[in-house]
Structures are given as structure tokens and as C-alpha cells.
Design a protein around this motif. Sequence first.
Motif, PDB file in Angstrom:
ATOM      1  N   LYS A 150      -4.236  -5.547 -26.685  1.00 40.60           N
ATOM      2  CA  LYS A 150      -3.165  -5.348 -27.658  1.00 40.60           C
ATOM      3  C   LYS A 150      -1.942  -6.155 -27.241  1.00 40.60           C
ATOM      4  CE  LYS A 150      -0.408  -1.909 -30.089  1.00 40.60           C
ATOM      5  NZ  LYS A 150      -0.110  -0.475 -30.318  1.00 40.60           N
ATOM      6  N   GLY A 151      -1.495  -7.033 -28.102  1.00 41.40           N
ATOM      7  CA  GLY A 151      -0.337  -7.858 -27.815  1.00 41.40           C
ATOM      8  C   GLY A 151      -0.596  -9.306 -28.148  1.00 41.40           C
ATOM      9  N   LEU A 152       0.328 -10.145 -27.757  1.00 47.41           N
ATOM     10  CA  LEU A 152       0.199 -11.582 -27.992  1.00 47.41           C
ATOM     11  C   LEU A 152      -0.773 -12.199 -26.998  1.00 47.41           C
ATOM     12  CD1 LEU A 152       3.988 -12.414 -28.440  1.00 47.41           C
ATOM     13  CD2 LEU A 152       2.313 -12.084 -30.267  1.00 47.41           C
ATOM     14  N   ILE A 153      -1.445 -13.256 -27.422  1.00 50.84           N
ATOM     15  CA  ILE A 153      -2.374 -13.927 -26.507  1.00 50.84           C
ATOM     16  C   ILE A 153      -1.621 -14.495 -25.308  1.00 50.84           C
ATOM     17  CG2 ILE A 153      -2.269 -16.214 -27.583  1.00 50.84           C
ATOM     18  CD1 ILE A 153      -5.395 -14.377 -26.187  1.00 50.84           C
ATOM     19  N   THR A 154      -0.349 -14.821 -25.486  1.00 51.90           N
ATOM     20  CA  THR A 154       0.444 -15.317 -24.357  1.00 51.90           C
ATOM     21  C   THR A 154       0.723 -14.212 -23.347  1.00 51.90           C
ATOM     22  OG1 THR A 154       2.402 -14.982 -25.750  1.00 51.90           O
ATOM     23  CG2 THR A 154       1.537 -17.218 -25.591  1.00 51.90           C
ATOM     24  N   ASP A 155       0.827 -12.954 -23.822  1.00 49.43           N
ATOM     25  CA  ASP A 155       0.998 -11.823 -22.909  1.00 49.43           C
ATOM     26  C   ASP A 155      -0.226 -11.684 -22.014  1.00 49.43           C
ATOM     27  OD1 ASP A 155       3.427 -11.264 -24.133  1.00 49.43           O
ATOM     28  OD2 ASP A 155       2.546  -9.815 -25.524  1.00 49.43           O
ATOM     29  N   GLY A 163      -4.663 -13.344 -32.425  1.00 53.40           N
ATOM     30  CA  GLY A 163      -4.227 -13.274 -33.810  1.00 53.40           C
ATOM     31  C   GLY A 163      -3.494 -11.972 -34.058  1.00 53.40           C
ATOM     32  N   LYS A 164      -3.005 -11.797 -35.269  1.00 53.23           N
ATOM     33  CA  LYS A 164      -2.283 -10.566 -35.601  1.00 53.23           C
ATOM     34  C   LYS A 164      -3.235  -9.370 -35.656  1.00 53.23           C
ATOM     35  CE  LYS A 164       1.533 -12.737 -38.101  1.00 53.23           C
ATOM     36  NZ  LYS A 164       2.291 -12.822 -39.387  1.00 53.23           N
ATOM     37  N   LEU A 182     -20.126 -20.928 -26.213  1.00 54.11           N
ATOM     38  CA  LEU A 182     -19.134 -21.974 -26.013  1.00 54.11           C
ATOM     39  C   LEU A 182     -18.072 -21.587 -24.985  1.00 54.11           C
ATOM     40  CD1 LEU A 182     -18.593 -23.232 -29.679  1.00 54.11           C
ATOM     41  CD2 LEU A 182     -20.153 -24.089 -27.918  1.00 54.11           C
ATOM     42  N   ALA A 183     -18.131 -20.362 -24.505  1.00 55.72           N
ATOM     43  CA  ALA A 183     -17.154 -19.915 -23.511  1.00 55.72           C
ATOM     44  C   ALA A 183     -17.858 -19.179 -22.381  1.00 55.72           C
ATOM     45  CB  ALA A 183     -16.117 -19.008 -24.156  1.00 55.72           C
ATOM     46  N   ASP A 184     -17.512 -19.529 -21.159  1.00 57.66           N
ATOM     47  CA  ASP A 184     -18.004 -18.762 -20.016  1.00 57.66           C
ATOM     48  C   ASP A 184     -17.307 -17.416 -19.958  1.00 57.66           C
ATOM     49  OD1 ASP A 184     -19.723 -20.763 -18.213  1.00 57.66           O
ATOM     50  OD2 ASP A 184     -18.076 -21.865 -19.120  1.00 57.66           O
ATOM     51  N   LYS A 185     -16.101 -17.382 -20.508  1.00 59.67           N
ATOM     52  CA  LYS A 185     -15.348 -16.137 -20.622  1.00 59.67           C
ATOM     53  C   LYS A 185     -14.499 -16.220 -21.873  1.00 59.67           C
ATOM     54  CE  LYS A 185     -12.283 -13.052 -17.988  1.00 59.67           C
ATOM     55  NZ  LYS A 185     -11.503 -12.902 -16.724  1.00 59.67           N
ATOM     56  N   LEU A 186     -14.636 -15.228 -22.768  1.00 57.33           N
ATOM     57  CA  LEU A 186     -13.898 -15.200 -24.024  1.00 57.33           C
ATOM     58  C   LEU A 186     -12.939 -14.021 -23.998  1.00 57.33           C
ATOM     59  CD1 LEU A 186     -13.351 -16.176 -26.920  1.00 57.33           C
ATOM     60  CD2 LEU A 186     -15.317 -14.805 -27.669  1.00 57.33           C
ATOM     61  N   ILE A 187     -11.647 -14.313 -24.057  1.00 55.26           N
ATOM     62  CA  ILE A 187     -10.617 -13.278 -23.985  1.00 55.26           C
ATOM     63  C   ILE A 187      -9.920 -13.186 -25.335  1.00 55.26           C
ATOM     64  CG2 ILE A 187      -8.492 -12.567 -22.837  1.00 55.26           C
ATOM     65  CD1 ILE A 187      -9.450 -14.223 -20.407  1.00 55.26           C
ATOM     66  N   LEU A 188      -9.989 -12.009 -25.966  1.00 52.71           N
ATOM     67  CA  LEU A 188      -9.437 -11.799 -27.294  1.00 52.71           C
ATOM     68  C   LEU A 188      -8.197 -10.920 -27.226  1.00 52.71           C
ATOM     69  CD1 LEU A 188     -12.784 -10.984 -29.156  1.00 52.71           C
ATOM     70  CD2 LEU A 188     -11.686 -13.220 -28.915  1.00 52.71           C
ATOM     71  N   ALA A 189      -7.274 -11.166 -28.152  1.00 51.31           N
ATOM     72  CA  ALA A 189      -6.062 -10.348 -28.222  1.00 51.31           C
ATOM     73  C   ALA A 189      -5.598 -10.260 -29.668  1.00 51.31           C
ATOM     74  CB  ALA A 189      -4.950 -10.937 -27.353  1.00 51.31           C
ATOM     75  N   ILE A 238      -6.675 -22.338 -25.339  1.00 50.25           N
ATOM     76  CA  ILE A 238      -5.800 -21.265 -25.808  1.00 50.25           C
ATOM     77  C   ILE A 238      -5.471 -21.491 -27.271  1.00 50.25           C
ATOM     78  CG2 ILE A 238      -3.635 -20.052 -25.369  1.00 50.25           C
ATOM     79  CD1 ILE A 238      -3.759 -21.583 -22.548  1.00 50.25           C
ATOM     80  N   GLY A 239      -5.993 -20.631 -28.134  1.00 51.13           N
ATOM     81  CA  GLY A 239      -5.827 -20.807 -29.569  1.00 51.13           C
ATOM     82  C   GLY A 239      -5.263 -19.585 -30.254  1.00 51.13           C
TER      83      GLY A 239
END
Length: 268
Positions: A175-180, A142-143, A159-166, A113-114
Motif C-alpha cells: 500500500k502506497g507509492l511505488i517509490t515508497d 498504480g493507484k 519477465l521478472a526474477d522478482k515482481l514488486i507491486l504497489a 521501475i514503472g
Amino acid sequence: MSQLIEAVIKDKKSWGDYFFVTFQAPELAALAAPGQFVMVKVSPKGPPLLRRPFSLASADREEGTIAIFFQRVGLGTNLLSRYSPGEKVSLIGPLGRGFSFEDLAFPGELLLIGGGRGIAPLYYLAQKLKERGLKVIIFYGGKTQSDLPLREALAKKKLADKLILATEDGSLGFKGLITDVLEQEVLSPLAKKAFVCGPEAMMKKVAELLRRWNLPGEFSLEAFMGCGFGVCWGCVRWIKRGQEYQLVRICQEGPVFSREDIKWSEEE
């Protein structure tokens, strides 16, 4: 053992204010591990006088290279962004204690989680985890989409079996924070451990979620470091040692710590 070397810049990639710089540094590459960092002298004559810390974003022992990924935000990073391939830069490293992953085995899912430039040590970690055949789920936020420059490299290198972007503005991914997004995801029963790096508020929220899910996690903490060797005591933080919290030097005993050991608020 850390090394002091004059490393030649082998390659430099940029995306606006973000830079990925690769150094020819076999001495450092032979010793490096994910989660460690290097202290970089960004100006040969100064100012600034003090070196700047940068997480290792990659290390290749066969090619004898290491890399850092950073965002241009102040004097030090602005000066470093001006260097070109072929120029020499003074480095000290690798320093610090990195991530613990040698005991992890398949099957299972590992969450990386980055947030923003916090993806740097996780990019390196993902390479090592995939070499071991482990399943990696990466949450990268990111913003705006400009704050996710390594998304294409993560996908290209698989490098990822699943890549989730936010992104907060919704320009890419959720749309929103990666923590959301993390909170909305249904946690897989195969999830074994999380590795986290990013802004303090993001990491604190992730720590709360991991505690709720009873999932172990390791966090790479950011700190203002004057020396990188623990001499100046400029990067201390309250970390649990035994049954009580103590002021611990991030550069010496970190920058990676277990979720359970980090004091995130005064109430803890």
C-alpha cells in the motif's frame, strides 16, 4: 530509418481503460528497439489532425509484429481504443533513441521501475534483458489494482526474477507509492542500473533515490509531440549537454535520457 506504413491490427486485449494492441508490421519490427516509439494516426480523416506518440511495448522480428500499450484518457486514445483486429492503422516508426543495455552482462541486477501506463517500454525492455540471461527486478505501481493490468503477463512470461507491486489504495501488493516501496527495499550490492518510466513526480523521486545510491539510471520521458521528427519543437526539455543545460527535442534525442542529464527542477 523510420517507416510510414499501413499496419493491420492482429490482436487487441483490454482491461477497462487499458489496451494492448498488436500490429502486423514487419518493416517496423525489424528496426525496433526498447525505448523507441511510434506515431499513430488515430483518425483517418480527423480530428485530431496530429498523430499520437506511443512507446513500443513489444516487437517480434520473427512474427513481424509490434505492440503498444496505452490508457484511454483523451480524444486520441479513445479513438484508438475503438479499432478492432483486421483494421488498418497508419504508423510512423520506430522513432527516437531507446535504452542502452547492450553492454550489460551477468551477474548483476537491473531495476525496472514503472508507474501505470509507464510500464509499456519497460515491458519490451524486460523481454530483451531476459533473452540475454540478465536478472530483472520490476517495480510496478498504480493507484489501484486496475492500473496494473500487465502484472499477469509479466509473471506468465517470466519477465521478472522478482515482481514488486504497489497500489496507492492497497488493493494489490504494497500500500502506497511505488517509490515508497523502492525506498524501503534494501538495495542489493548487485544492482547495476535502473530503467524508469511513469508520471513525472514518480520519476523525479526515483532520480533522487538513484542519486543517493550512486546508481546509474535511464528515464523514458513523456512529452506532447506534434510530429515525432523534431520539426515542430513542441516537446523540448532542459537536458545537460556538456557543462550546461540546453533545450533538447525529446523526440529526436530521446525519449530516453540518463539520470545525470535531466533537469528535474529549477534549482538544478
